[in-house]
Write an enzyme that holds these catalytic residues in place. Sequence first.
Site, mmCIF file in Angstrom:
data_model
loop_
_atom_site.group_PDB
_atom_site.id
_atom_site.type_symbol
_atom_site.label_atom_id
_atom_site.label_comp_id
_atom_site.label_asym_id
_atom_site.label_seq_id
_atom_site.Cartn_x
_atom_site.Cartn_y
_atom_site.Cartn_z
ATOM 1 N N ASP A 1 0.811 -1.219 0.000
ATOM 2 C CA ASP A 1 0.000 0.000 0.000
ATOM 3 C C ASP A 1 0.844 1.269 0.000
ATOM 4 O O ASP A 1 0.431 2.304 0.528
ATOM 5 C CB ASP A 1 -0.969 0.029 1.209
ATOM 6 C CG ASP A 1 -1.711 -1.276 1.355
ATOM 7 O OD1 ASP A 1 -2.281 -1.720 0.354
ATOM 8 O OD2 ASP A 1 -1.689 -1.865 2.452
ATOM 9 N N LYS B 1 2.237 2.242 -5.117
ATOM 10 C CA LYS B 1 2.914 1.767 -6.347
ATOM 11 C C LYS B 1 2.084 2.083 -7.583
ATOM 12 O O LYS B 1 2.626 2.365 -8.650
ATOM 13 C CB LYS B 1 3.140 0.243 -6.279
ATOM 14 C CG LYS B 1 4.077 -0.184 -5.180
ATOM 15 C CD LYS B 1 4.209 -1.683 -5.136
ATOM 16 C CE LYS B 1 2.967 -2.405 -4.661
ATOM 17 N NZ LYS B 1 2.579 -2.169 -3.267
ATOM 18 N N GLY C 1 -4.605 -3.963 -4.289
ATOM 19 C CA GLY C 1 -5.604 -2.979 -4.688
ATOM 20 C C GLY C 1 -4.901 -1.662 -4.855
ATOM 21 O O GLY C 1 -4.071 -1.304 -4.027
ATOM 22 N N HIS C 2 -5.120 -0.987 -5.948
ATOM 23 C CA HIS C 2 -4.561 0.349 -6.035
ATOM 24 C C HIS C 2 -5.561 1.324 -6.609
ATOM 25 O O HIS C 2 -6.415 0.975 -7.403
ATOM 26 C CB HIS C 2 -3.223 0.388 -6.776
ATOM 27 C CG HIS C 2 -3.168 -0.475 -7.989
ATOM 28 N ND1 HIS C 2 -2.486 -1.673 -8.011
ATOM 29 C CD2 HIS C 2 -3.720 -0.322 -9.191
ATOM 30 C CE1 HIS C 2 -2.626 -2.214 -9.204
ATOM 31 N NE2 HIS C 2 -3.364 -1.418 -9.944
ATOM 32 N N GLN D 1 1.819 -6.109 -3.569
ATOM 33 C CA GLN D 1 2.282 -6.296 -2.182
ATOM 34 C C GLN D 1 3.674 -5.660 -2.031
ATOM 35 O O GLN D 1 3.932 -4.675 -2.681
ATOM 36 C CB GLN D 1 2.280 -7.769 -1.754
ATOM 37 C CG GLN D 1 0.889 -8.356 -1.616
ATOM 38 C CD GLN D 1 0.329 -8.817 -2.941
ATOM 39 O OE1 GLN D 1 1.000 -9.477 -3.712
ATOM 40 N NE2 GLN D 1 -0.899 -8.475 -3.221
ATOM 41 N N ASP E 1 2.950 14.566 2.574
ATOM 42 C CA ASP E 1 2.008 15.570 3.098
ATOM 43 C C ASP E 1 1.356 15.124 4.404
ATOM 44 O O ASP E 1 1.001 15.956 5.237
ATOM 45 C CB ASP E 1 0.919 15.855 2.051
ATOM 46 C CG ASP E 1 0.240 14.580 1.559
ATOM 47 O OD1 ASP E 1 0.957 13.681 1.084
ATOM 48 O OD2 ASP E 1 -1.002 14.468 1.679
HETATM 49 P P1 IMP Z 1 -2.776 -12.867 1.393
HETATM 50 O O1 IMP Z 1 -1.852 -12.274 0.378
HETATM 51 O O2 IMP Z 1 -4.217 -12.541 1.145
HETATM 52 O O3 IMP Z 1 -2.538 -14.335 1.579
HETATM 53 O O4 IMP Z 1 -2.432 -12.189 2.802
HETATM 54 C C1 IMP Z 1 -1.175 -12.381 3.452
HETATM 55 C C2 IMP Z 1 -0.728 -11.099 4.128
HETATM 56 O O5 IMP Z 1 -0.385 -10.140 3.135
HETATM 57 C C3 IMP Z 1 -1.785 -10.443 5.017
HETATM 58 O O6 IMP Z 1 -1.131 -9.835 6.121
HETATM 59 C C4 IMP Z 1 -2.374 -9.359 4.132
HETATM 60 O O7 IMP Z 1 -2.924 -8.294 4.861
HETATM 61 C C5 IMP Z 1 -1.141 -8.940 3.359
HETATM 62 N N1 IMP Z 1 -1.435 -8.376 2.046
HETATM 63 C C6 IMP Z 1 -1.776 -9.047 0.921
HETATM 64 N N2 IMP Z 1 -1.958 -8.196 -0.099
HETATM 65 C C7 IMP Z 1 -1.700 -6.971 0.370
HETATM 66 C C8 IMP Z 1 -1.683 -5.670 -0.230
HETATM 67 O O8 IMP Z 1 -1.916 -5.477 -1.425
HETATM 68 N N3 IMP Z 1 -1.355 -4.648 0.601
HETATM 69 C C9 IMP Z 1 -1.048 -4.826 1.903
HETATM 70 N N4 IMP Z 1 -1.045 -6.010 2.498
HETATM 71 C C10 IMP Z 1 -1.370 -7.077 1.734
#
Ligand code: IMP
Length: 450
Positions: free
Chosen positions: A13, A16, A40-41, A248, A357
């Site tokens: 998050d 990116k 998600g972006h 991620q 900011d």
């Molecule tokens: P999973 O990828 O759904 O298996 O989750 C594994 C870990 O990665 C968890 O702690 C999620 O919150 C974290 N995670 C997965 N995708 C994201 C992302 O896009 N942003 C932040 N954390 C993520």
Amino acid sequence: MPGLVIVGAQWGDEGKGKVTDLLAERADAIVRFQGGNNAGHTIVRDGEEFKFHLIPSGILYPDKTCVIGNGVVLDPRILLGEIDGLRRRGVDMSNLKISANAHLIMPYHVLLDTAGEVKLGKLSLGTTRRGIGPCYADKALRLGIRVQDLLDEKILRTKIRVALEPKQQALRELGVQRRKLRKEAGEGDREAAEQAIEDAPDPRLDLHTMTEEHVSFGHRLEPHIADTSRLCWDVLDAGRTVIFEGAQATLLDLDHGTYPFVTSSNPIAGAATIGAGIGPADIDEVWGVAKAYATRVGAGPFPTELEDDQGRHMLERGHEYGTTTGRERRCGWIDLVALRYAVRLNRMTSLAITKLDVLSGIGPLKVAVRYRSREGATLDTFPYHQSILHGAEPEYEELPGFDADIDGCRSETELPAEARAYLDYIADFVGVPIRLVGVGPGREQVVWRD
Ligand code: IMP
């Protein structure tokens, strides 16, 4: 910059999507190489907000090829929803290409992810429950269903049948069907409900229904399915630029992150080679993206986490709620020990710092420069041992803060001296130049530093 990789430098998050969107202006193709719709972006374009989970950020440019690479795990239902949503908003989707080798997140993967988390209880990882882990597990077990399988009903049915059997057993053991049906049957006639639970199969796990549904997904996705490695080679060999967009982030990397509190893929730059089908020598630049502070969603160690008003300030000013799950993100000071580790793992050539900011008005600013272990030892590097990391206390350097709103700044000289000093401190500490700074959510709210 023919081959440029963009990676998250913290726990995800970091923004990116925005950095990819900006750099994509100079690229010909944008390729996602791992992860799935756990990502998600959000991109803000001309005041309009776009949220993506699977589709690469470059899709808003009509002349760029956007690729979902072989390393991605994709839920066809979600992908088709995204395609339809963008089409309705007038976005041309003809440039979207999907690797025939990408693996599919099937309904049983989503059920297993949730069931696994429920079973772990207090020890749960806090996954996004999108089926990511079980899907990558099937890929490694060679029980996965790939995009190309959607185009052959016979193969598809056989593969689903083989993959489904152990899942049905596992889910039965985990009691998912029981709990779900019990809820549906209500508390009325307990005995009849119990019997229904025993007898009824979960409709989502019916071989016939699943096959039919996925054949129809295949028909709709077929125009986008391609040999995407070859597509990348053609662009690179012509000396044009390809951006490899990670999802991620480094500290969620399956091998190098804070295992087991990680995702099930490798979000680091080296994984772009596997997830897109290119060679290491195709990578010319690696950009890391980090927030000016730090956040994390889900469970796991986070040495600089703040559970006070300053953390609250970051949460609220930074709108730190997950794009995918809506969960509140944990917030804290920037961790330079972890960032330096991410710089080295990815061999970053440039850094982008986002959301500067958000830090206005909460000075003095703290930056973690080392940890202290439970036993009192000084740790200058990111500990590889889980127990040491869990007990690590950050030691901070304090830097002067700034109170001015900086969301209108567009050049480095417009930034307050304290903000510039903060950026310089980070760049010096980790040994990589900061070339882009985000000062607000808008596309234009950036300061280029080189
Ligand atoms: P999973 O990828 O759904 O298996 O989750 C594994 C870990 O990665 C968890 O702690 C999620 O919150 C974290 N995670 C997965 N995708 C994201 C992302 O896009 N942003 C932040 N954390 C993520």
